[in-house]
Every structure is written in C-alpha cells, then in structure tokens.
Motif scaffolding. Structure first.
Motif, PDB file in Angstrom:
ATOM      1  N   THR A 187       0.826  -1.209   0.000  1.00 47.49           N
ATOM      2  CA  THR A 187       0.000   0.000   0.000  1.00 47.49           C
ATOM      3  C   THR A 187       0.859   1.258   0.000  1.00 47.49           C
ATOM      4  OG1 THR A 187      -1.725  -1.191   1.214  1.00 47.49           O
ATOM      5  CG2 THR A 187      -1.844   1.220   1.223  1.00 47.49           C
ATOM      6  N   VAL A 188       1.978   1.225   0.713  1.00 49.51           N
ATOM      7  CA  VAL A 188       2.807   2.434   0.811  1.00 49.51           C
ATOM      8  C   VAL A 188       3.825   2.555  -0.318  1.00 49.51           C
ATOM      9  CG1 VAL A 188       2.597   2.444   3.318  1.00 49.51           C
ATOM     10  CG2 VAL A 188       4.595   1.362   2.269  1.00 49.51           C
ATOM     11  N   ALA A 189       3.991   1.499  -1.121  1.00 50.41           N
ATOM     12  CA  ALA A 189       5.095   1.447  -2.079  1.00 50.41           C
ATOM     13  C   ALA A 189       5.125   2.629  -3.039  1.00 50.41           C
ATOM     14  CB  ALA A 189       5.046   0.135  -2.855  1.00 50.41           C
ATOM     15  N   ALA A 190       3.977   2.938  -3.667  1.00 46.50           N
ATOM     16  CA  ALA A 190       3.963   4.005  -4.674  1.00 46.50           C
ATOM     17  C   ALA A 190       4.294   5.357  -4.045  1.00 46.50           C
ATOM     18  CB  ALA A 190       2.598   4.053  -5.364  1.00 46.50           C
ATOM     19  N   GLY A 191       3.648   5.664  -2.936  1.00 46.05           N
ATOM     20  CA  GLY A 191       3.906   6.938  -2.274  1.00 46.05           C
ATOM     21  C   GLY A 191       5.325   7.044  -1.762  1.00 46.05           C
ATOM     22  N   LEU A 192       5.851   5.932  -1.284  1.00 47.60           N
ATOM     23  CA  LEU A 192       7.218   5.938  -0.773  1.00 47.60           C
ATOM     24  C   LEU A 192       8.211   6.188  -1.900  1.00 47.60           C
ATOM     25  CD1 LEU A 192       8.681   5.533   1.935  1.00 47.60           C
ATOM     26  CD2 LEU A 192       9.069   3.157   1.257  1.00 47.60           C
ATOM     27  N   GLY A 193       7.933   5.601  -3.060  1.00 49.12           N
ATOM     28  CA  GLY A 193       8.798   5.834  -4.214  1.00 49.12           C
ATOM     29  C   GLY A 193       8.817   7.305  -4.616  1.00 49.12           C
ATOM     30  N   ALA A 194       7.655   7.936  -4.530  1.00 49.87           N
ATOM     31  CA  ALA A 194       7.576   9.359  -4.876  1.00 49.87           C
ATOM     32  C   ALA A 194       8.368  10.200  -3.879  1.00 49.87           C
ATOM     33  CB  ALA A 194       6.115   9.804  -4.897  1.00 49.87           C
ATOM     34  N   ILE A 195       8.305   9.843  -2.596  1.00 43.57           N
ATOM     35  CA  ILE A 195       9.080  10.571  -1.590  1.00 43.57           C
ATOM     36  C   ILE A 195      10.569  10.399  -1.837  1.00 43.57           C
ATOM     37  CG2 ILE A 195       9.640  10.686   0.878  1.00 43.57           C
ATOM     38  CD1 ILE A 195       6.710   9.927   1.434  1.00 43.57           C
ATOM     39  N   GLN A 196      10.975   9.181  -2.196  1.00 44.76           N
ATOM     40  CA  GLN A 196      12.391   8.952  -2.474  1.00 44.76           C
ATOM     41  C   GLN A 196      12.861   9.811  -3.643  1.00 44.76           C
ATOM     42  OE1 GLN A 196      15.124   6.340  -1.063  1.00 44.76           O
ATOM     43  NE2 GLN A 196      15.617   8.411  -1.707  1.00 44.76           N
ATOM     44  N   GLU A 197      12.019   9.976  -4.653  1.00 45.35           N
ATOM     45  CA  GLU A 197      12.387  10.817  -5.790  1.00 45.35           C
ATOM     46  C   GLU A 197      12.533  12.282  -5.374  1.00 45.35           C
ATOM     47  OE1 GLU A 197       9.723  10.334  -9.027  1.00 45.35           O
ATOM     48  OE2 GLU A 197      10.232   8.227  -9.370  1.00 45.35           O
ATOM     49  N   ARG A 198      11.724  12.720  -4.428  1.00 50.03           N
ATOM     50  CA  ARG A 198      11.793  14.103  -3.944  1.00 50.03           C
ATOM     51  C   ARG A 198      13.054  14.356  -3.116  1.00 50.03           C
ATOM     52  NH1 ARG A 198       6.665  14.977  -0.478  1.00 50.03           N
ATOM     53  NH2 ARG A 198       7.870  16.834   0.140  1.00 50.03           N
ATOM     54  N   PHE A 199      13.532  13.301  -2.447  1.00 45.26           N
ATOM     55  CA  PHE A 199      14.678  13.442  -1.536  1.00 45.26           C
ATOM     56  C   PHE A 199      15.773  12.442  -1.919  1.00 45.26           C
ATOM     57  CE2 PHE A 199      10.884  14.754   0.827  1.00 45.26           C
ATOM     58  CZ  PHE A 199      11.266  15.992   1.322  1.00 45.26           C
ATOM     59  N   PRO A 200      16.443  12.668  -3.041  1.00 46.10           N
ATOM     60  CA  PRO A 200      17.433  11.688  -3.510  1.00 46.10           C
ATOM     61  C   PRO A 200      18.657  11.557  -2.605  1.00 46.10           C
ATOM     62  CG  PRO A 200      17.540  13.695  -4.823  1.00 46.10           C
ATOM     63  CD  PRO A 200      16.328  13.818  -3.948  1.00 46.10           C
ATOM     64  N   ASP A 201      18.903  12.548  -1.745  1.00 42.22           N
ATOM     65  CA  ASP A 201      20.088  12.491  -0.881  1.00 42.22           C
ATOM     66  C   ASP A 201      19.834  11.741   0.423  1.00 42.22           C
ATOM     67  OD1 ASP A 201      21.601  13.939  -2.698  1.00 42.22           O
ATOM     68  OD2 ASP A 201      20.989  15.870  -1.847  1.00 42.22           O
ATOM     69  N   VAL A 202      18.623  11.229   0.591  1.00 41.44           N
ATOM     70  CA  VAL A 202      18.271  10.457   1.780  1.00 41.44           C
ATOM     71  C   VAL A 202      17.945   9.037   1.358  1.00 41.44           C
ATOM     72  CG1 VAL A 202      16.625  10.199   3.676  1.00 41.44           C
ATOM     73  CG2 VAL A 202      17.418  12.481   3.020  1.00 41.44           C
ATOM     74  N   GLU A 203      18.510   8.075   2.053  1.00 43.14           N
ATOM     75  CA  GLU A 203      18.214   6.662   1.785  1.00 43.14           C
ATOM     76  C   GLU A 203      16.976   6.259   2.578  1.00 43.14           C
ATOM     77  OE1 GLU A 203      20.017   2.530   3.406  1.00 43.14           O
ATOM     78  OE2 GLU A 203      21.475   3.896   2.505  1.00 43.14           O
ATOM     79  N   ILE A 204      15.966   5.727   1.878  1.00 39.84           N
ATOM     80  CA  ILE A 204      14.725   5.334   2.544  1.00 39.84           C
ATOM     81  C   ILE A 204      14.538   3.832   2.388  1.00 39.84           C
ATOM     82  CG2 ILE A 204      12.241   5.700   2.720  1.00 39.84           C
ATOM     83  CD1 ILE A 204      12.641   8.403   1.354  1.00 39.84           C
ATOM     84  N   GLY A 205      14.351   3.139   3.508  1.00 41.24           N
ATOM     85  CA  GLY A 205      14.148   1.697   3.503  1.00 41.24           C
ATOM     86  C   GLY A 205      12.797   1.318   4.073  1.00 41.24           C
ATOM     87  N   SER A 206      12.290   0.186   3.645  1.00 41.60           N
ATOM     88  CA  SER A 206      10.982  -0.305   4.086  1.00 41.60           C
ATOM     89  C   SER A 206      11.161  -1.665   4.740  1.00 41.60           C
ATOM     90  CB  SER A 206      10.041  -0.417   2.877  1.00 41.60           C
ATOM     91  OG  SER A 206       8.832  -1.029   3.245  1.00 41.60           O
ATOM     92  N   TYR A 207      10.618  -1.822   5.969  1.00 41.15           N
ATOM     93  CA  TYR A 207      10.826  -3.046   6.741  1.00 41.15           C
ATOM     94  C   TYR A 207       9.485  -3.546   7.284  1.00 41.15           C
ATOM     95  CZ  TYR A 207      15.463  -1.169   6.304  1.00 41.15           C
ATOM     96  OH  TYR A 207      16.622  -0.653   5.777  1.00 41.15           O
ATOM     97  N   PRO A 208       8.929  -4.580   6.667  1.00 43.55           N
ATOM     98  CA  PRO A 208       7.609  -5.080   7.083  1.00 43.55           C
ATOM     99  C   PRO A 208       7.677  -5.894   8.369  1.00 43.55           C
ATOM    100  CG  PRO A 208       8.478  -6.461   5.350  1.00 43.55           C
ATOM    101  CD  PRO A 208       9.462  -5.336   5.523  1.00 43.55           C
ATOM    102  N   TYR A 209       6.548  -5.937   9.075  1.00 42.30           N
ATOM    103  CA  TYR A 209       6.438  -6.779  10.261  1.00 42.30           C
ATOM    104  C   TYR A 209       5.025  -7.367  10.311  1.00 42.30           C
ATOM    105  CZ  TYR A 209       3.985  -2.771  12.329  1.00 42.30           C
ATOM    106  OH  TYR A 209       3.101  -1.749  12.573  1.00 42.30           O
ATOM    107  N   TYR A 210       4.879  -8.385  11.129  1.00 41.60           N
ATOM    108  CA  TYR A 210       3.584  -9.037  11.311  1.00 41.60           C
ATOM    109  C   TYR A 210       3.317  -9.139  12.803  1.00 41.60           C
ATOM    110  CZ  TYR A 210      -0.169 -12.478  10.914  1.00 41.60           C
ATOM    111  OH  TYR A 210      -1.375 -13.122  10.988  1.00 41.60           O
ATOM    112  N   ARG A 211       2.185  -8.587  13.241  1.00 47.29           N
ATOM    113  CA  ARG A 211       1.895  -8.552  14.667  1.00 47.29           C
ATOM    114  C   ARG A 211       0.393  -8.578  14.887  1.00 47.29           C
ATOM    115  NH1 ARG A 211       2.408  -3.246  18.356  1.00 47.29           N
ATOM    116  NH2 ARG A 211       0.814  -2.719  16.833  1.00 47.29           N
TER     117      ARG A 211
END
Length: 268
Positions: A187-211
């Motif tokens: 669900t967050v993938a598309a929006g997160l990709g857009a944020i990464q494009e806006r801030f190329p000097d910051v590394e953004i990682g995604s870490y899923p969990y199940y709880r």
C-alpha cells in the motif's frame, strides 16, 4: 568530525561459514561499531579458504573502499591461510614478526604452555605490516595497506575492532528517523517511491512486520542532514495519514516479538 565519506568492506574468510557449520557473529558487531564512527560499511563478501579467492577479493575491495576488514584464518593450523593470502595480494613475503614473537613468547611463558611451531605461525605477518593488539589471547592481527586482518573468534574479533577503531579516520555519521504504521508495504510502495524521488540524498528503507494478526511497515530514512531527515519523516507521516493509517515513532518489533518476515512478498 570529518565531512568526508569514509567507506569500508568486510571480507569473511572460512569454509565453515559457507558450510553453515559456524554462524557468523562478527558482521553485526562490526557494522554497528562502524556506523557509530561514521564509517559506512558498503560491501560484505564471504570466501572459501582458497588463496586465489582471497587474493582476488582483497585486491578488489582494497581498491574500492577506504578500509577493508577481514575475519578468520589467522590461526595455527594448515587451513589458516589468510596471512599468506593477504601477503600475496600485496606482493609481500611472509615473516615472523619480531614484535608479535616477543609478545607471544611472554604470553606462553606466563601461562606455562609451550610456544611451539604451530603457535609461532600466529606471529606471522606480511613484511611491513603493523600489528593490531589482541587483549584477549595476545596473538595479534595486522594491517597491511588499508586491509585490517583479524581473528574469526567473536570475542577476539570484537576486542581487536575496539582496539582498532580509535586509530581510523572517521566520517560524517549517518543518522536515521523511523516511522511505523499498520499499513502493508504494498500500500505504501507508490507513495514511498515518490518521496524517495523528492529526496534523492536520503536513503529510505521499508521493513515489514507481522503482529497481532496484521501486517505493518516501518519506514526508515537515513542520511547526514538532520533537517532534511525530519522533512522526509514528515512527508512519510503525511503519506501514511492520506492512506488512512496512523503513523507512530516506536517500532513495534522493539517492544514486542512479532513474527519475523521471511519473505517480503508476503507483506503487501
């Protein structure tokens, strides 16, 4: 603190690691300590106890990074070939280092054990190498060029790392911001990709969990500019709200024991 980017690679040497017989416990420790000093661990390799493979890896990593660290293969037995292999990578002969011999002779005399030929092998270094102190069992590691050769035994490796770090050039420390939500990665993938494009000097990682029967995602921004990191974190929080989620700072895996996500494809 330096504004320079200082990089490193870690070369793990040993058939026992590749066979699964021995579980590596050194990578996490080294990565954590390097991060604390602003040295960016950029590559990790694992190679067999074969001279050609070690020479190739040492030469490639030495050329690519500020520092190279190795573990394993500097003991007294026939399969401990790291010293000879690293020496070959630098076209240096192997010698019995006089200072290493002195330290080890004192150690074995003090402990009442024989300083035999096998143990003397642990005093060998490439010619011109500098010693790395070993406060646990005396037998030193060594430095040749930008390559730092250390034992594989975790307690000894960790002690050597702590001895070594104050001597190294430190870089700009990488900081992070973490934002969690109960929204899955898909669900967050598309929006997160857009944020990464806006801030190329910051590394953004995604870490899923199940709880508690549901999926969630922790999004981590890493960089050296704290102001920019906070802008990224704000953008992530806003994205989560727009998707109907509620952002929170604490990672749920820090306070509870969620099921480990073996396959990120199931987290969507």
């Amino acid at each position: 603190m330096s504004d320079e980017t200082v990089t490193a690679a870690f070369l793990i040497i040993g058939n026992e690691i590749l066979s699964g017989r021995t579980k590596d416990k050194n990578l996490g420790f080294l990565a954590e300590k390097l991060t604390e000093t602003g040295i960016r661990l950029s590559e990790v390799r694992v190679v067999r106890d074969e001279e050609g493979e070690i020479v190739t890896a040492v030469r490639a990593l030495s050329e690519a990074y500020t520092y190279v660290f190795t573990s394993g293969g500097i003991g007294p037995t026939h399969d401990d070939i790291t010293c000879a292999s690293v020496a070959a990578a630098f076209n240096k002969p192997v010698i019995r280092n006089p200072e290493a011999m002195r330290r080890m002779a004192v150690h074995y005399e003090t402990t009442g054990r024989e300083f035999n030929e096998a143990r003397k092998k642990m005093a060998e270094t490439p010619e011109g190498a500098t010693l790395i102190d070993n406060p646990v069992s005396t037998a030193p590691g060594f430095i040749i060029g930008n390559v730092h050769v250390m034992a594989g035994v975790p307690s000894v490796f960790q002690a050597m790392v702590l001895e070594l770090l104050p001597l190294l050039k430190h870089g700009t420390k990488v900081k992070s911001r973490s934002v969690s939500s109960n929204i899955g990665e898909g669900t967050v993938a598309a929006g997160l990709g857009a944020i990464q494009e806006r801030f190329p000097d910051v590394e953004i990682g995604s870490y899923p969990y199940y709880r508690a029967g549901g999926f969630g995602t922790t999004l981590v921004a890493r960089g050296t500019d704290e102001v920019l990191l906070e802008e990224v974190a704000d953008a992530i929080r806003q994205m989560i709200k727009e998707l109907g989620g509620e952002p929170f700072e604490a990672r749920p895996e820090d306070s509870e024991k969620p099921e480990v996500m073996e396959d990120k494809k199931n987290a969507g």
